[in-house]
Motif scaffolding. Structure first.
Motif, short mmCIF file in Angstrom:
data_model
loop_
_atom_site.label_atom_id
_atom_site.label_comp_id
_atom_site.label_asym_id
_atom_site.label_seq_id
_atom_site.Cartn_x
_atom_site.Cartn_y
_atom_site.Cartn_z
N LYS A 143 0.78 -1.40 -0.73
CA LYS A 143 0.16 -0.38 0.15
C LYS A 143 0.92 1.00 -0.47
CE LYS A 143 -3.88 -1.56 -0.25
NZ LYS A 143 -4.57 -1.88 -0.46
N ASN A 144 1.86 1.32 -0.33
CA ASN A 144 3.60 3.13 -0.12
C ASN A 144 3.15 3.04 1.17
OD1 ASN A 144 5.22 3.57 -1.58
ND2 ASN A 144 3.71 4.77 -2.93
N LEU A 145 3.01 2.27 2.37
CA LEU A 145 3.05 3.44 3.23
C LEU A 145 4.03 3.16 3.97
CD1 LEU A 145 -0.23 3.19 3.35
CD2 LEU A 145 -0.18 3.02 5.97
N LYS A 146 5.04 4.39 4.42
CA LYS A 146 6.35 4.83 4.83
C LYS A 146 6.89 4.20 6.61
CE LYS A 146 8.54 6.35 1.48
NZ LYS A 146 9.76 6.13 0.42
N VAL A 147 7.19 3.15 6.46
CA VAL A 147 7.26 2.47 8.29
C VAL A 147 8.18 3.05 8.82
CG1 VAL A 147 7.02 0.81 9.59
CG2 VAL A 147 6.37 0.42 7.61
N VAL A 148 8.52 3.72 10.07
CA VAL A 148 9.75 4.27 10.41
C VAL A 148 10.46 3.90 12.37
CG1 VAL A 148 10.62 6.29 9.40
CG2 VAL A 148 9.01 6.69 10.91
N HIS A 149 10.89 3.18 12.40
CA HIS A 149 10.76 2.77 13.76
C HIS A 149 12.46 3.60 14.90
CE1 HIS A 149 14.57 -0.38 13.97
NE2 HIS A 149 14.38 -0.30 12.86
N VAL A 150 12.40 3.11 15.70
CA VAL A 150 13.41 3.57 16.84
C VAL A 150 14.44 2.83 17.13
CG1 VAL A 150 14.17 5.20 18.99
CG2 VAL A 150 11.53 5.68 17.61
N PRO A 151 15.17 2.32 16.48
CA PRO A 151 16.01 1.85 16.86
C PRO A 151 16.88 1.29 18.15
CG PRO A 151 17.37 3.06 14.69
CD PRO A 151 15.52 3.68 15.59
N ALA A 152 17.49 2.53 18.92
CA ALA A 152 17.57 2.78 19.86
C ALA A 152 17.42 3.67 20.44
CB ALA A 152 19.39 2.43 19.46
N TYR A 153 17.24 3.46 21.49
CA TYR A 153 16.82 4.63 22.63
C TYR A 153 17.81 5.23 23.46
CZ TYR A 153 13.08 1.48 23.14
OH TYR A 153 11.82 0.47 23.16
N SER A 154 17.69 3.65 24.05
CA SER A 154 18.13 3.11 25.27
C SER A 154 18.67 2.31 25.61
CB SER A 154 17.88 4.52 26.80
OG SER A 154 18.83 3.64 28.10
N PRO A 155 19.66 1.40 24.78
CA PRO A 155 20.27 -0.05 25.27
C PRO A 155 20.47 -0.20 27.02
CG PRO A 155 21.35 0.82 24.49
CD PRO A 155 20.84 1.34 23.69
N TYR A 156 20.89 0.01 27.90
CA TYR A 156 21.13 0.67 28.90
C TYR A 156 19.20 0.52 29.64
CZ TYR A 156 24.92 2.91 26.67
OH TYR A 156 25.62 2.74 25.70
N ALA A 157 18.19 1.10 29.50
CA ALA A 157 17.45 1.27 30.04
C ALA A 157 17.04 -0.42 29.99
CB ALA A 157 16.29 2.06 29.48
N VAL A 158 17.06 -0.88 28.95
CA VAL A 158 16.62 -2.36 28.91
C VAL A 158 17.47 -3.62 29.91
CG1 VAL A 158 15.59 -4.14 27.94
CG2 VAL A 158 14.94 -1.67 26.77
N ALA A 159 18.18 -3.38 29.05
CA ALA A 159 19.71 -4.29 30.26
C ALA A 159 20.08 -3.63 31.72
CB ALA A 159 20.62 -3.84 29.47
N GLU A 160 19.70 -2.82 31.62
CA GLU A 160 19.62 -2.46 33.07
C GLU A 160 18.28 -2.79 33.88
OE1 GLU A 160 20.37 1.79 33.96
OE2 GLU A 160 22.66 1.45 32.87
N HIS A 161 17.08 -2.78 33.45
CA HIS A 161 16.02 -3.75 33.70
C HIS A 161 16.46 -5.39 33.82
CE1 HIS A 161 11.96 -3.21 35.33
NE2 HIS A 161 11.77 -3.69 34.49
N ALA A 162 16.34 -5.98 32.92
CA ALA A 162 17.07 -7.32 33.25
C ALA A 162 17.97 -7.86 34.53
CB ALA A 162 17.95 -7.55 31.66
N MET A 163 18.85 -6.72 34.23
CA MET A 163 19.74 -7.43 35.30
C MET A 163 19.36 -6.79 37.25
SD MET A 163 22.51 -8.35 37.04
CE MET A 163 23.26 -9.33 36.04
N ALA A 164 18.45 -6.09 36.91
CA ALA A 164 16.99 -5.31 38.12
C ALA A 164 16.20 -6.66 38.34
CB ALA A 164 16.86 -4.07 37.62
N LEU A 165 15.64 -6.92 37.25
CA LEU A 165 14.58 -8.29 37.92
C LEU A 165 15.48 -9.19 37.86
CD1 LEU A 165 12.79 -8.62 34.27
CD2 LEU A 165 11.71 -7.64 36.53
N LEU A 166 17.05 -9.36 37.53
CA LEU A 166 17.81 -10.98 38.49
C LEU A 166 17.93 -10.97 39.81
CD1 LEU A 166 18.96 -13.11 37.66
CD2 LEU A 166 21.06 -11.79 36.52
N LEU A 167 18.58 -9.33 39.62
CA LEU A 167 19.02 -9.15 41.08
C LEU A 167 18.08 -9.49 42.24
CD1 LEU A 167 21.95 -6.76 41.20
CD2 LEU A 167 21.96 -9.23 41.12
N THR A 168 16.97 -9.33 41.96
CA THR A 168 15.38 -8.79 42.75
C THR A 168 14.94 -10.05 42.84
OG1 THR A 168 14.94 -6.97 41.48
CG2 THR A 168 12.75 -7.57 42.90
N SER A 169 15.06 -11.44 41.48
CA SER A 169 14.91 -13.04 41.55
C SER A 169 16.08 -13.65 42.77
CB SER A 169 14.75 -13.04 40.96
OG SER A 169 14.58 -14.65 40.11
#
Ligand code: NAI
Length: 342
Positions: free
Chosen positions: A92-118
């Motif tokens: 349909k010729n709609l252009k799609v854009v995304h945000v490839p990286a906004y803060s890999p630190y945010a997600v990785a740090e949350h993963a570690m926060a979950l691990l340590l909490t658990s």
């Protein structure tokens, strides 16, 4: 330019208002998600584009409807694009854009926060001490130092998580469809999924959701894992077969599960459902487990990430308007969606 912003939350607006006003983009915020029913909200309003998030539905029907209303752009304000029918968008010729990286630190740090909490039972200790219960019974954890972590997907987030794990003195086994051997050293090595399942004490998922990775953690893979393994999923819910995960926990095979995403999260996560009866028995049972921690797709939610998301999304739209292209454009070629190259 006029944009319809779906699934708007109170925390989205300050950063999007700031960057859209600077760049002269008009945003209309809709609290509802985009889907087959809500697409009609755009009727007769001459929107140039929609801005959507992870749980908006951008399937064939929605894209066809958007196209009929002359909408030209789909701006994802997230990295993953599994919720967009990219083939139909191309047709349909709609252009799609995304945000490839906004803060890999945010997600990785949350993963570690979950691990340590658990593994250090912080979630249990927090509730106990608020009730002046200072007993240590059943709070025994284990050291991360010297343990082996398996990282599935060594892209931006996987690599930050890898560095954090190395900081804790862990050994790292990696799996990626496109390995980058330059990250290997005496404590970091690529291998196949079987070795990861058999040897790892902790397995963290950082690959995208595709046909290949759908249910990459299922009954068969759990069967191969070490007793007591900790599974972390901050990527996409459907990487894990939730029923199989629950069974693995009930069989005492899985030591703990840290979930920021869930296969059927669409109608639940990001919403206050505290006054409702939860219909999803699997999620209810998972949440009831003492060794399961669930956060509701929160890993991205830092001030830095929200600013980056807004700035990149607005820049993507401006680029599309001014040049017809964007550095963060997604294409559908040879049956697959991926970033456009050139
Ligand atoms: P990325 O694109 O930098 O890295 C993904 C990695 O997965 C790449 O190295 C790629 O080669 C690898 N990969 C692709 N197909 C694979 C397959 N079949 N098997 C194994 N590896 C494969 O992406 P990034 O930024 O690291 O994000 C990873 C995922 O995290 C995203 O796809 C998204 O679903 C999720 N995410 C979750 C957030 C949250 O708030 N919970 C926020 C942002 C991203």
């Amino acid at each position: 330019m006029k944009i319809a912003f779906f699934d708007a939350k109170q925390y989205d607006k300050p950063s999007f208002d700031k960057f859209s006003e600077e760049r002269n983009i008009k945003i209309k915020y809709f609290e509802t998600k985009l889907n087959e029913d809500t697409a009609d909200l755009l009727e007769g309003k001459n929107y140039d584009g929609v801005c959507v998030f992870v749980n908006d539905t951008v399937n064939k029907e929605v894209i066809d409807r958007l196209s009929e209303m002359n909408v030209k752009y789909i701006a994802l304000r997230c990295a993953g694009y599994n919720n967009v029918d990219m083939k139909e968008a191309a047709i349909k010729n709609l252009k799609v854009v995304h945000v490839p990286a906004y803060s890999p630190y945010a997600v990785a740090e949350h993963a570690m926060a979950l691990l340590l909490t658990s593994i250090r039972r912080i979630h249990k200790a927090y509730i106990r001490s608020r009730d002046f219960n200072f007993s240590l019974n059943n709070l025994t954890g284990f050291d991360l130092h010297g343990k082996t972590v398996g990282i599935l997907g060594t892209g931006k987030i996987g690599r930050v998580f890898l560095d954090i794990c190395r900081g804790f003195g862990m050994k790292v086994l990696c799996y990626d469809k496109f390995p980058d051997k330059s990250i290997e050293n005496e404590n970091v090595r690529y291998t196949d999924l079987n070795e990861i399942f058999e040897k790892c004490d902790i397995i963290s998922l950082h690959c995208p959701l595709t046909e290949e990775t759908y249910h990459i953690i299922d009954e068969i893979s759990i069967e191969k894992m070490k007793k007591g393994v900790v599974i972390i999923n901050t990527s996409r819910g459907a990487l894990v077969d939730a029923e199989a995960l629950l069974n693995g926990i009930k069989m005492r095979k899985i030591g703990a599960a840290c979930l920021d995403v869930y296969e059927e999260e669409g109608d639940l996560f990001f919403e206050d459902k505290s006054g409702h009866i939860l219909e999803d028995d699997t999620l209810a049972r998972l949440i009831s487990m003492p060794n399961v921690i669930v956060t509701s797709h929160q890993a991205f939610l830092t001030e830095e990430a929200l600013e980056n998301i807004a700035e990149t999304t607005i820049n993507n739209l401006i680029e599309l308007k001014e040049t017809g292209k964007s550095v963060n454009e997604l294409c559908f070629k040879k049956g697959e969606a991926s970033r456009c190259k050139g």
